[in-house]
Write an enzyme that holds these catalytic residues in place. Structure first.
Site, PDB file in Angstrom:
ATOM      1  N   MET A   1       0.836  -1.209   0.000  1.00  0.00           N
ATOM      2  CA  MET A   1       0.000   0.000   0.000  1.00  0.00           C
ATOM      3  C   MET A   1       0.871   1.260   0.000  1.00  0.00           C
ATOM      4  O   MET A   1       0.383   2.362   0.281  1.00  0.00           O
ATOM      5  CB  MET A   1      -0.936   0.010   1.198  1.00  0.00           C
TER       6      MET A   1
ATOM      7  N   LEU B   1       6.646   3.130   1.638  1.00  0.00           N
ATOM      8  CA  LEU B   1       7.457   1.927   1.819  1.00  0.00           C
ATOM      9  C   LEU B   1       8.588   2.141   2.820  1.00  0.00           C
ATOM     10  O   LEU B   1       9.111   3.243   2.969  1.00  0.00           O
ATOM     11  CB  LEU B   1       8.031   1.497   0.467  1.00  0.00           C
TER      12      LEU B   1
ATOM     13  N   GLY C   1      10.877  -2.973   5.643  1.00  0.00           N
ATOM     14  CA  GLY C   1      10.093  -4.217   5.626  1.00  0.00           C
ATOM     15  C   GLY C   1       9.658  -4.547   4.211  1.00  0.00           C
ATOM     16  O   GLY C   1       9.844  -5.673   3.723  1.00  0.00           O
ATOM     17  N   HIS C   2       9.102  -3.547   3.519  1.00  0.00           N
ATOM     18  CA  HIS C   2       8.720  -3.757   2.113  1.00  0.00           C
ATOM     19  C   HIS C   2       9.958  -4.065   1.266  1.00  0.00           C
ATOM     20  O   HIS C   2       9.922  -4.944   0.399  1.00  0.00           O
ATOM     21  CB  HIS C   2       8.054  -2.505   1.547  1.00  0.00           C
TER      22      HIS C   2
ATOM     23  N   GLN D   1     -10.501  -2.417   2.007  1.00  0.00           N
ATOM     24  CA  GLN D   1     -10.084  -3.018   3.277  1.00  0.00           C
ATOM     25  C   GLN D   1     -10.113  -2.039   4.448  1.00  0.00           C
ATOM     26  O   GLN D   1      -9.728  -2.394   5.549  1.00  0.00           O
ATOM     27  CB  GLN D   1      -8.709  -3.681   3.141  1.00  0.00           C
TER      28      GLN D   1
ATOM     29  N   ILE E   1      10.745  -7.225   9.696  1.00  0.00           N
ATOM     30  CA  ILE E   1      11.875  -6.292   9.829  1.00  0.00           C
ATOM     31  C   ILE E   1      11.494  -5.267  10.904  1.00  0.00           C
ATOM     32  O   ILE E   1      10.375  -4.744  10.911  1.00  0.00           O
ATOM     33  CB  ILE E   1      12.168  -5.593   8.482  1.00  0.00           C
TER      34      ILE E   1
ATOM     35  N   SER F   1       4.068   1.270   7.962  1.00  0.00           N
ATOM     36  CA  SER F   1       3.805   2.611   7.418  1.00  0.00           C
ATOM     37  C   SER F   1       3.101   3.464   8.458  1.00  0.00           C
ATOM     38  O   SER F   1       3.295   4.677   8.519  1.00  0.00           O
ATOM     39  CB  SER F   1       2.939   2.509   6.161  1.00  0.00           C
TER      40      SER F   1
HETATM   41  P1  AMP Z   1       1.320  -2.888   3.526  1.00  0.00           P
HETATM   42  O1  AMP Z   1       1.926  -1.867   2.630  1.00  0.00           O
HETATM   43  O2  AMP Z   1       1.261  -2.480   4.960  1.00  0.00           O
HETATM   44  O3  AMP Z   1       0.003  -3.431   3.002  1.00  0.00           O
HETATM   45  O4  AMP Z   1       2.319  -4.132   3.522  1.00  0.00           O
HETATM   46  C1  AMP Z   1       2.681  -4.751   2.306  1.00  0.00           C
HETATM   47  C2  AMP Z   1       3.435  -6.014   2.616  1.00  0.00           C
HETATM   48  O5  AMP Z   1       4.607  -5.704   3.369  1.00  0.00           O
HETATM   49  C3  AMP Z   1       2.621  -7.011   3.470  1.00  0.00           C
HETATM   50  O6  AMP Z   1       2.874  -8.323   2.989  1.00  0.00           O
HETATM   51  C4  AMP Z   1       3.186  -6.802   4.839  1.00  0.00           C
HETATM   52  O7  AMP Z   1       3.077  -7.938   5.680  1.00  0.00           O
HETATM   53  C5  AMP Z   1       4.645  -6.525   4.507  1.00  0.00           C
HETATM   54  N1  AMP Z   1       5.292  -5.829   5.629  1.00  0.00           N
HETATM   55  C6  AMP Z   1       4.875  -4.695   6.241  1.00  0.00           C
HETATM   56  N2  AMP Z   1       5.689  -4.374   7.266  1.00  0.00           N
HETATM   57  C7  AMP Z   1       6.638  -5.336   7.314  1.00  0.00           C
HETATM   58  C8  AMP Z   1       7.769  -5.582   8.165  1.00  0.00           C
HETATM   59  N3  AMP Z   1       8.065  -4.773   9.181  1.00  0.00           N
HETATM   60  N4  AMP Z   1       8.532  -6.671   7.919  1.00  0.00           N
HETATM   61  C9  AMP Z   1       8.219  -7.510   6.893  1.00  0.00           C
HETATM   62  N5  AMP Z   1       7.175  -7.340   6.063  1.00  0.00           N
HETATM   63  C10 AMP Z   1       6.397  -6.267   6.263  1.00  0.00           C
END
Ligand code: AMP
Length: 284
Positions: free
Chosen positions: A30, A33, A36-37, A61, A176, A186
């Site tokens: 989303m 970034l 983690g991303h 969502q 991460i 985020s």
């Molecule tokens: P989001 O942008 O929050 O929808 O996250 C996109 C992807 O990044 C999802 O698969 C999350 O689980 C993953 N993600 C978000 N934060 C982390 C993190 N700290 N460590 C690993 N993956 C992450």
């Protein structure tokens, strides 16, 4: 790195890549970034020939009272991070591109979606699985990378891919963290510096619970209480919305600390609700 805005142009690029025999990795996000991303993009780039990252803040969502309109965004920074991490295509579709008509079709994964986050946010996971189904149809045959940070989401998406025969191998990647143990998110941008520091207790409580279990504590309630008591020592962190101790594969609550266990929690810290979880393998 190429930027695309439409599903059709993305399909064209992927069709061409597949015709050349290239293996495709998909990283749905989303945006806004962080590392983690980046770790997901790097994992995809290491295991595939072409990585498609998608950035789409999915209205489906978010509940009406959630932060859809002010979800943090910074596309320029996101593109730079994608490029650095090794993405080849970044798709940033508009809401109209993804939902040209009010959507009448919903993909929902029963049972797995009802507890934990599903109990707190009843419409959330159907929104996630519906958009991920669409993204899987955009990505086609591929490997798709998801973070263990959203452990319940990962299990749900994995089950959806299996149940509906998406030609997608779902791969989970480790969480991460910031230096104080806080899982990167985020939504951490909403935290004040004091809240950011206080939020480190979430991960500390999980690590301490694992140490307790590894030292022989088998009573789930004792472990759960230990986590809640630790979190409640931080006044900036609210009492957790839930602390679930579940079988790591089925997400079903367990009665004794044994086998492959996942401890999953959510707590409000100032404005955002933060998620965290930890895994431990204990004697059966
Ligand atoms: P989001 O942008 O929050 O929808 O996250 C996109 C992807 O990044 C999802 O698969 C999350 O689980 C993953 N993600 C978000 N934060 C982390 C993190 N700290 N460590 C690993 N993956 C992450």
């Amino acid at each position: 790195m190429q930027q695309t805005f439409t599903i059709a142009e993305t399909w064209d690029l992927l069709d061409r890549a597949r015709a050349e025999g290239l293996r495709i990795g998909l990283v749905p996000t989303m945006g806004f970034l962080h590392q983690g991303h980046a770790s997901l993009i790097r994992a995809s780039a290491a295991e595939n020939d072409l990585t498609l990252t998608t950035i789409f803040v999915n209205p489906l969502q978010f509940a009406a009272d959630e932060d859809l309109s002010d979800y943090p965004r910074d596309l320029e920074r996101d593109f730079a991070l994608c490029e650095q991490a090794g993405a080849n295509i970044v798709l940033t579709p508009s809401v109209d591109e993804m939902y040209p008509l009010p959507i009448l079709t919903e993909v929902a994964v029963n049972d797995l979606s009802s507890a934990m986050e599903g109990a707190q946010r009843p419409t959330h996971f159907a929104g996630v699985t519906t958009v991920v189904a669409k993204l899987f149809n955009i990505g086609g045959r591929c490997r798709a990378y998801f973070g263990e940070k959203d452990y319940q989401q990962l299990a749900i998406v994995r089950r959806m891919a299996l149940d509906l025969n998406f030609p997608v191998e779902v791969i989970g990647c480790p969480i991460i963290r910031e230096a104080n143990g806080l899982a990167m998110s985020s939504r951490n941008t909403y935290l004040s510096p004091e809240e950011f520091d206080a939020a480190g207790v979430l991960n500390r409580s999980l690590k301490s619970a694992v140490a307790l279990a590894e030292a022989g504590e088998t009573d789930v309630e004792v472990v759960r209480r230990h986590i809640i008591d630790m979190i409640e020592t931080e006044s900036a962190v609210s009492s957790p919305d839930y602390v679930a101790i579940v079988d790591a594969a089925t997400l079903q609550p367990i009665e004794r600390m044994a086998g492959d266990v996942r401890i999953i929690l959510a707590a409000q810290v100032g404005r955002p609700r933060l998620l965290d979880n930890i895994g431990v393998t204990l004697p059966a």
